[in-house]
Design a protein around this motif. Structure first.
Motif, mmCIF file in Angstrom:
data_model
loop_
_atom_site.group_PDB
_atom_site.id
_atom_site.type_symbol
_atom_site.label_atom_id
_atom_site.label_comp_id
_atom_site.label_asym_id
_atom_site.label_seq_id
_atom_site.Cartn_x
_atom_site.Cartn_y
_atom_site.Cartn_z
ATOM 1 N N UNK A 1 0.838 -1.208 0.000
ATOM 2 C CA UNK A 1 0.000 0.000 0.000
ATOM 3 C C UNK A 1 0.871 1.255 0.000
ATOM 4 N N UNK A 2 1.938 1.231 0.798
ATOM 5 C CA UNK A 2 2.832 2.392 0.843
ATOM 6 C C UNK A 2 3.490 2.622 -0.512
ATOM 7 N N UNK A 3 3.859 1.533 -1.201
ATOM 8 C CA UNK A 3 4.447 1.676 -2.526
ATOM 9 C C UNK A 3 3.486 2.294 -3.511
ATOM 10 N N UNK A 4 2.236 1.851 -3.486
ATOM 11 C CA UNK A 4 1.234 2.437 -4.375
ATOM 12 C C UNK A 4 1.007 3.908 -4.059
ATOM 13 N N UNK A 5 1.105 4.242 -2.766
ATOM 14 C CA UNK A 5 0.876 5.618 -2.347
ATOM 15 C C UNK A 5 1.872 6.586 -2.978
ATOM 16 N N UNK A 6 3.050 6.080 -3.360
ATOM 17 C CA UNK A 6 4.048 6.946 -3.986
ATOM 18 C C UNK A 6 3.567 7.502 -5.316
ATOM 19 N N UNK A 7 2.518 6.857 -5.856
ATOM 20 C CA UNK A 7 1.978 7.282 -7.146
ATOM 21 C C UNK A 7 0.648 8.021 -6.999
ATOM 22 N N UNK A 8 0.318 8.384 -5.732
ATOM 23 C CA UNK A 8 -0.937 9.086 -5.468
ATOM 24 C C UNK A 8 -0.653 10.369 -4.701
ATOM 25 N N UNK A 9 -1.704 11.146 -4.462
ATOM 26 C CA UNK A 9 -1.525 12.400 -3.728
ATOM 27 C C UNK A 9 -1.269 12.086 -2.255
ATOM 28 N N UNK A 10 -0.205 12.659 -1.726
ATOM 29 C CA UNK A 10 0.135 12.462 -0.320
ATOM 30 C C UNK A 10 -0.440 13.599 0.517
ATOM 31 N N UNK A 11 -1.194 13.221 1.548
ATOM 32 C CA UNK A 11 -1.818 14.211 2.424
ATOM 33 C C UNK A 11 -1.253 14.148 3.830
ATOM 34 N N UNK A 12 -0.151 13.422 3.998
ATOM 35 C CA UNK A 12 0.481 13.312 5.309
ATOM 36 C C UNK A 12 1.013 14.668 5.760
#
Length: 537
Positions: free
Chosen positions: A90-101
């Motif tokens: 999931x974290x790897x996929x998140x690299x290709x999405x908008x980060x809201x952290x």
């Protein structure tokens, strides 16, 4: 001069003739072996991807020779670190999405989404990381600004813990749900008779976010690996994977494209997956271990989805909820107990923990060494601690330091006594597995180490530490990130410590986390990471 040089060459040759050959020798190090006696060493030798000798510089060089040697220059070496609970894929996929952290307001969330879309121009905007508890106004966001900005493009962005989803009207229309759609194990939040756009737990399943392509999935895994190796992680326990992802991981590992060791918890949300893997049996390679199921007991405290025995202190008559009907957990547990597989259940609220502990102990009666885990074990009723005698706690210390600002307001002082009680859990079971739950928290394992031992945030708050009676000692923490985490995976004979016969997974650090001042621990850097004696970072 020439005669002396010739004599030296002959002398060294004679010595080396009596030596055994190693592929790699590391020397002049300060090594924490994390063996049973927590011994320290200076040097070790590696052959065929495994440790073959550990000792002093003299011991190793007297017995072994190697073309590849590393002078560690007194740097610190620890076993390869293990994250016992995370979401690697999931974290790897998140690299290709908008980060809201790290967003500090809903307006910042909106700005990030808008900026992302102007660059990516995707057909369906997805992302993760918002947390209303970090905002000045600590209330759930609403969809109306998203509706205005993206009237025809669906938007679905997850809360940092993954247990709440903010969607716009376009996503709602695509899913075909309304405020009156029935939900079991979750909630559609409604205000003034209208959907706000926030969905909790099971309600999120109505939103059909497009699946990643195979290439996106591969890139996600490789991106996650790169990040994890940079932090010294050599094994990750990915908590909840589908069969297709597990098979892709196996494929990439066999091609040696993916070198990360992965303890894959099969997602238990589909009966078909439980049936498939139980019928298939445990699948084990040097890099992949498939022998457990991840089940969700309840939601998260931050979104008030954690199942509580009494109402939340800050929301009248609200208890959170179990994800499934209570009897469903008994059905799943009975099926898994009849196999060799392990059951690892997400349980945060005291009610969820009570039910899962009761269920575990019922189905495991007279069954030893099953090592079933409660993941998070976050809020425990006082009488339930004794139920951990045969159940392993798997906790994430940074959850304590993330939640400490608002947790008491949410659950009250009385229930806080059994919250984030790491030492109590350790004393009960005798071991504790430590992880991060990334990307819910940051990947950095040294933040885990700091949160477990000093229980403060990065600004040093609170001054005396948060509920320090449940802090862990440094040696316990390192064990929880290495040998105890390996034990929780049934892998303590092959990893988790620097011992002869185990995989040569180790990490070189820039400072000694076992002795430096506590406030310096978060600044620890990984100088090199090795898997099977091969440098991967």
């Amino acid at each position: 001069m020439k005669k002396n040089l010739l004599f030296l060459v002959i002398f060294l040759s004679l010595i080396s003739c009596g030596q055994k050959h190693a592929d790699l020798i590391v020397y002049n190090a300060k090594i924490y072996t994390v063996n049973e006696l927590f011994d320290k060493a200076q040097a070790f030798a590696v052959k065929d991807g495994k440790f073959i000798a550990i000792g002093t510089n003299d011991n190793i060089f007297n017995e072994y020779s190697a073309l590849d040697t590393i002078n560690a220059q007194e740097k610190i070496i620890v076993p390869g670190l293990i994250d016992a609970h995370c979401h690697f894929y999931r974290m790897g996929l998140q690299q290709q999405k908008v980060s809201l952290e790290g967003t500090k307001s809903y307006n910042e969330v909106i700005k990030r989404i808008d900026s992302f879309q102007k660059v990516k121009n995707t057909n369906y905007i997805t992302g993760r990381g918002w947390d209303q508890n970090d905002w000045k106004v600590k209330e759930f966001p609403t969809k109306y600004k998203l509706d205005s900005l993206f009237p025809t493009t669906p938007v679905a962005v997850r809360r940092v813990d993954g247990h709440a989803l903010l969607v716009n009207q376009a996503a709602i229309d695509l899913a075909g749900i309304t405020k009156d759609t029935p939900v079991s194990g979750g909630e559609i939040i409604v205000e003034n008779g209208k959907m706000t756009g926030v969905l909790i737990d099971a309600a999120m399943d109505f939103i059909k976010i497009p699946e990643p392509t195979k290439q996106e999935a591969i890139q996600g895994l490789l991106d996650a690996q790169k990040i994890c190796f940079s932090y010294g992680l050599t094994t990750v326990d990915d908590a909840g994977l589908d069969r297709s992802t597990i098979e892709l991981i196996d494929e990439l590992q066999k091609k040696n494209q993916l070198k990360m060791r992965i303890y894959a918890m099969v997602s238990g949300d589909k009966q078909s997956q439980i049936d498939y893997y139980i019928n298939k049996g445990i699948y084990k390679t040097d890099k992949l271990n498939v022998r457990s199921f991840k089940v969700y007991g309840d939601g998260a405290l931050g979104s008030r989805g954690a199942a509580m025995r009494k109402p939340y202190s800050d929301r009248e008559n609200h208890f959170g909820a179990l994800i499934y009907p209570a009897e469903r957990y008994r059905e799943i547990a009975k099926q898994i107990a009849a196999s060799e597989f392990q059951m690892n259940t997400h349980a945060i609220g005291d009610s969820a923990n009570t039910w899962m502990l009761k269920t575990y102990n019922e189905v495991l009666k007279n069954k030893e060494n099953r090592r079933w885990r409660i993941e998070h074990a976050q809020i425990i009723s006082s009488k339930d601690f004794r139920s951990f005698d045969n159940i392993m706690p798997s906790v994430q210390p940074t959850h304590a330091t993330s939640d400490m600002y608002w947790a008491e307001e949410r659950i009250g002082k009385e229930r806080m006594r059994g919250a984030y009680a790491f030492r109590n859990l350790l004393n009960r079971y005798g071991k504790i597995a430590l992880g991060t739950d990334f990307p819910v928290e940051k990947v950095n394992p040294f933040l885990t180490f700091y949160a477990a031992t000093f229980r403060k945030d990065l600004e040093g708050f609170p001054e005396g530490g948060f509920q320090m009676n449940n802090a862990l000692f440094r040696d316990q923490t390192l064990k929880g990130m290495t040998i105890w985490a390996a034990y929780s995976n049934f892998e303590e004979e092959e990893k988790g410590s620097i011992e002869v016969g185990k995989f040569a997974d180790f990490v070189i650090l820039n400072q000694d986390i076992m002795t430096i001042s506590g406030h310096k621990i978060p600044n620890t850097k990984v100088l090199a990471t090795y898997v099977n004696g091969e440098k991967v970072y």
